[in-house]
Design an enzyme around this catalytic site. Structure first.
Site, mmCIF file in Angstrom:
data_model
loop_
_atom_site.group_PDB
_atom_site.id
_atom_site.type_symbol
_atom_site.label_atom_id
_atom_site.label_comp_id
_atom_site.label_asym_id
_atom_site.label_seq_id
_atom_site.Cartn_x
_atom_site.Cartn_y
_atom_site.Cartn_z
ATOM 1 N N HIS A 93 44.044 34.523 -10.631
ATOM 2 C CA HIS A 93 42.704 35.247 -10.716
ATOM 3 C C HIS A 93 40.727 34.748 -11.211
ATOM 4 O O HIS A 93 40.319 35.087 -11.811
ATOM 5 C CB HIS A 93 43.395 36.283 -12.534
ATOM 6 N N ASP A 105 40.861 41.456 -21.865
ATOM 7 C CA ASP A 105 40.342 43.135 -21.321
ATOM 8 C C ASP A 105 41.382 43.014 -20.451
ATOM 9 O O ASP A 105 41.949 44.325 -20.670
ATOM 10 C CB ASP A 105 38.996 43.469 -20.556
ATOM 11 N N GLU A 155 33.207 45.998 -28.234
ATOM 12 C CA GLU A 155 32.588 45.298 -27.206
ATOM 13 C C GLU A 155 31.497 46.192 -26.820
ATOM 14 O O GLU A 155 30.907 47.058 -27.793
ATOM 15 C CB GLU A 155 33.146 45.006 -25.560
HETATM 16 P P1 FAD Z 1 44.463 30.626 -12.433
HETATM 17 O O1 FAD Z 1 43.592 31.242 -12.113
HETATM 18 O O2 FAD Z 1 45.583 31.399 -11.555
HETATM 19 O O3 FAD Z 1 43.911 29.504 -13.472
HETATM 20 C C1 FAD Z 1 43.197 28.988 -13.567
HETATM 21 C C2 FAD Z 1 42.701 27.485 -14.046
HETATM 22 O O4 FAD Z 1 43.833 26.741 -14.931
HETATM 23 C C3 FAD Z 1 43.056 26.630 -12.894
HETATM 24 O O5 FAD Z 1 42.106 25.465 -13.076
HETATM 25 C C4 FAD Z 1 43.899 25.961 -12.900
HETATM 26 O O6 FAD Z 1 44.648 25.027 -12.643
HETATM 27 C C5 FAD Z 1 44.870 25.990 -14.202
HETATM 28 N N1 FAD Z 1 45.446 26.622 -15.211
HETATM 29 C C6 FAD Z 1 46.555 28.076 -14.642
HETATM 30 N N2 FAD Z 1 47.763 27.441 -15.251
HETATM 31 C C7 FAD Z 1 48.131 26.691 -16.146
HETATM 32 C C8 FAD Z 1 49.133 25.910 -16.790
HETATM 33 N N3 FAD Z 1 49.688 26.878 -16.829
HETATM 34 N N4 FAD Z 1 47.891 24.829 -17.455
HETATM 35 C C9 FAD Z 1 47.409 24.102 -16.953
HETATM 36 N N5 FAD Z 1 46.262 24.718 -16.557
HETATM 37 C C10 FAD Z 1 46.548 26.457 -15.559
HETATM 38 N N6 FAD Z 1 39.075 35.864 -19.061
HETATM 39 C C11 FAD Z 1 39.183 36.475 -20.546
HETATM 40 O O7 FAD Z 1 38.328 35.282 -21.028
HETATM 41 N N7 FAD Z 1 39.058 37.976 -20.737
HETATM 42 C C12 FAD Z 1 38.982 38.228 -20.632
HETATM 43 O O8 FAD Z 1 38.398 39.354 -20.570
HETATM 44 C C13 FAD Z 1 38.826 38.249 -18.535
HETATM 45 N N8 FAD Z 1 39.009 39.691 -18.217
HETATM 46 C C14 FAD Z 1 39.279 38.885 -17.024
HETATM 47 C C15 FAD Z 1 39.871 40.395 -15.936
HETATM 48 C C16 FAD Z 1 40.254 40.353 -14.512
HETATM 49 C C17 FAD Z 1 40.214 41.483 -13.658
HETATM 50 C C18 FAD Z 1 40.197 39.573 -14.065
HETATM 51 C C19 FAD Z 1 40.358 38.775 -12.317
HETATM 52 C C20 FAD Z 1 39.947 37.610 -14.766
HETATM 53 C C21 FAD Z 1 39.134 38.212 -15.959
HETATM 54 N N9 FAD Z 1 38.964 36.695 -17.048
HETATM 55 C C22 FAD Z 1 39.273 37.288 -17.942
HETATM 56 C C23 FAD Z 1 39.121 35.644 -16.630
HETATM 57 C C24 FAD Z 1 40.732 34.586 -16.712
HETATM 58 O O9 FAD Z 1 40.718 34.375 -17.913
HETATM 59 C C25 FAD Z 1 40.515 33.410 -15.906
HETATM 60 O O10 FAD Z 1 41.227 34.013 -14.457
HETATM 61 C C26 FAD Z 1 41.236 32.652 -16.094
HETATM 62 O O11 FAD Z 1 41.965 31.588 -15.193
HETATM 63 C C27 FAD Z 1 43.129 33.299 -16.126
HETATM 64 O O12 FAD Z 1 43.427 33.699 -14.666
HETATM 65 P P2 FAD Z 1 44.960 33.236 -14.461
HETATM 66 O O13 FAD Z 1 45.973 32.762 -15.071
HETATM 67 O O14 FAD Z 1 45.143 33.453 -12.679
HETATM 68 O O15 FAD Z 1 44.789 31.291 -13.654
#
Ligand code: FAD
Length: 535
Positions: A98, A161, A274
């Site tokens: 994400h 969120d 918020e």
């Molecule tokens: P990824 O996007 O897959 O990874 C993000 C980063 O973290 C990459 O660099 C990856 O290599 C690293 N990573 C992933 N897993 C690990 C692990 N286990 N150990 C070490 N590194 C790792 N954020 C907020 O804070 N508050 C919100 O309310 C919020 N709402 C959102 C709503 C939507 C619809 C979306 C799409 C995103 C939102 N986000 C929010 C953002 C979200 O926190 C980031 O996208 C975050 O990267 C988490 O997504 P992911 O788990 O898919 O991680």
């Protein structure tokens, strides 16, 4: 998958480690074997699915292979091989993909570790009600953490969120929502981590053990290790939520009320604070605002905004069924102190779990209209309190015009709820705001909905902040040059760099963040020449 493909995948799984460490990653994949309990795949659909992300802003770039680990040891075996190989190939953990700007990508020569999808045998969340914590696999989705802890009448305290994000993904950033003013971000609610470092060691870390690594990993953008387990603190789960929205036409009054609300920490306070900005009528009934409709449609004109910008405060009060009588009184007392437009109160009441999972409903709606898988040029900024009204004038009432193409969230947080020892970066003021411009681009939309238009607007917003000397910090940061990263981390840069040297000396991990360049990896376009010179 065809059987011949499964066989090929199986062969690859057996390959890498056995051949020794003096060959490049493609050779390793061809001839070697990493003995894992999970599995590797090079299936085209698996490679394609990890090569793009929610942002859809970059051209997809397929990695060499994808690992579906079933344990921390599987992750460690892969990283040890990458670390020991002559050309040290990249390994990126992918949570739920994400990210916006390819942060979870590994590049053409790398291997992506799918921490969430297809987990086979990874540990289930383990709740310890007596100790009020839960141990979770790093690739667990927050929605599944919630479901499990609710079985014990417990829940984590601090949220995002949207719950279809992974624990490791949000802890690598911060993890924020309307509870952060009181409980701090998610990274302030972690007791212990298991981490696979860039050398392939599995290390346990906490406030007492390997403390530098513990704080470094929290908000560390995946640079020092892959989180395979996190211990998250819990509280008794509320059963219901009173969810209230009120409108303001004055930015000053709106922010005064928000700041007042986040200064309250006793028993009598709202549990979530918020807000969002409304610059055009379309926005009020959009995906974030399904709250208002269909039972409660809002006509902006009825709230006398004279066509100008409106601000919506969003607050909740949690309660148990047994407290349903007192909640009315408590809300009334709290609301009396606020100065919103009196005719603009919208209230709803729902189960706690439905409130926390609210954005998923919007996702399903957008998916049904093919409006979810579109480019998302999101920009998230932390803005210091002292400059938020300049930001309002320059951006909400200026650069944005009267079309926004998506929700714009704004809410304040207290810096003292953030641990300065973490790697997360916030402005240097006691109170700062999150401003989240969560826009979607449409190919066939109006000019103001097009990707280039929105990207240009983001650029203008950042330029405006720089010219007006508003010291914003990007949340979920994306920077192009080494100088920008140094400026982003400010005082924390030296420590960040030394943690990298200690725990990921060959710059293998999370290369998609593009913070550190490994001269032996040519994954991404080089940084600017001046920055390259310093590396
Ligand atoms: P990824 O996007 O897959 O990874 C993000 C980063 O973290 C990459 O660099 C990856 O290599 C690293 N990573 C992933 N897993 C690990 C692990 N286990 N150990 C070490 N590194 C790792 N954020 C907020 O804070 N508050 C919100 O309310 C919020 N709402 C959102 C709503 C939507 C619809 C979306 C799409 C995103 C939102 N986000 C929010 C953002 C979200 O926190 C980031 O996208 C975050 O990267 C988490 O997504 P992911 O788990 O898919 O991680």
């Amino acid at each position: 998958m065809t059987s011949s493909f499964l066989l090929m995948t199986f062969a690859i799984c057996k390959l890498i480690i056995a051949v020794g460490l003096n060959v490049g990653p493609s050779e390793l994949l061809r001839i070697g074997a990493i003995d894992v309990d999970g599995h590797f795949t090079v299936h085209p659909s698996a490679l394609a699915s990890v090569s793009s992300d929610f942002g859809m802003l970059r051209s997809p770039e397929e990695p060499l292979a994808v690992l579906h680990p079933s344990s921390a040891e599987d992750v460690a075996r892969l990283v040890r091989t990458a670390y020991g190989s002559a050309t040290a190939f990249p390994v990126s953990a992918r949570g739920h993909g994400h990210s916006i700007n390819g942060q979870a990508a590994a590049g053409r020569n790398g291997v992506v570790v799918e921490m969430n999808h297809g987990v086979t045998g990874t540990p289930e969340p383990l709740v310890r009600p007596d100790e009020m914590y839960v141990d979770v696999w790093g690739g667990e989705l927050w929605v599944d953490v919630l479901k499990k802890t609710l079985e014990y009448g417990l829940a984590p305290k601090s949220w995002t969120d949207y719950l279809y994000l992974t624990v490791g993904g949000t802890l690598s950033n911060a993890g924020i929502s309307g509870q952060a003013f009181h409980h701090g971000p998610q990274i302030s609610n972690v007791l212990e981590l298991d981490v696979v470092t860039g050398k392939g060691e599995v290390m346990r870390c906490s406030e007492e053990e390997n403390t530098r690594l513990f704080h470094g990993v929290l908000g560390g953008l995946g640079q020092f290790g892959i989180i395979t387990r996190a211990r998250i603190t819990l509280e008794p789960a509320p059963q219901r939520v009173r969810w209230i929205r009120v409108l303001y036409s004055s930015f000053r009054v709106f922010t005064e009320d928000q700041e007042y609300l986040i200064s309250m920490h006793g028993q009598l306070k709202f549990d979530y604070v918020e807000g969002f900005v409304i610059v055009d009528e379309g926005l009020v009934n959009n995906w974030r605002s399904s709250f208002f409709s269909p039972r409660n449609p809002v006509k902006i004109s009825s709230v006398s905004s004279n066509g100008s910008v409106l601000y919506c405060l969003e607050i909740t009060k949690n309660y148990h069924d047994s407290d349903s009588e007192t909640v009315d009184q408590e809300v009334e007392i709290l609301m009396k102190k606020l100065n919103f437009i009196p005719t603009s109160v919208f209230t709803t009441d729902l189960q706690y779990v439905d409130f926390l999972d609210r954005v998923h409903k919007a996702e399903l709606k957008l998916r049904s209209k093919n409006l979810w898988e579109v480019p998302h040029p999101w920009l998230n900024l932390f803005v210091p309190k002292s400059r938020i009204s300049d930001f309002d004038k320059g951006v909400f009432k200026g650069i944005l015009g009267n079309k926004t193409s998506g929700p714009i969230l704004i809410y304040p947080m207290n810096k003292d709820k953030w641990d300065e020892r973490s790697s997360a970066v916030t402005p240097d003021e006691e109170v700062f705001y999150l401003v989240a411009l969560l826009r979607s681009a449409l190919k066939d939309g109006e000019e103001t909905q097009k990707l280039e238009y929105l990207k240009d607007q983001n650029r203008r917003i950042l330029e405006f902040c720089e010219q007006a000397k508003i010291n914003v910090k990007q949340y979920l940061p994306h920077h192009a040059t080494q100088e920008e990263w140094e400026a982003h981390f400010g005082d924390k840069w030296d420590r960040f760099r030394s943690l990298k040297a200690e725990f990921d000396p060959r710059h293998i991990l999370a290369t998609g963040q593009r913070i550190f360049q490994n001269p032996s990896l040519s994954l991404f376009p080089p940084l600017s020449s001046s920055s390259a010179a310093s590396w």
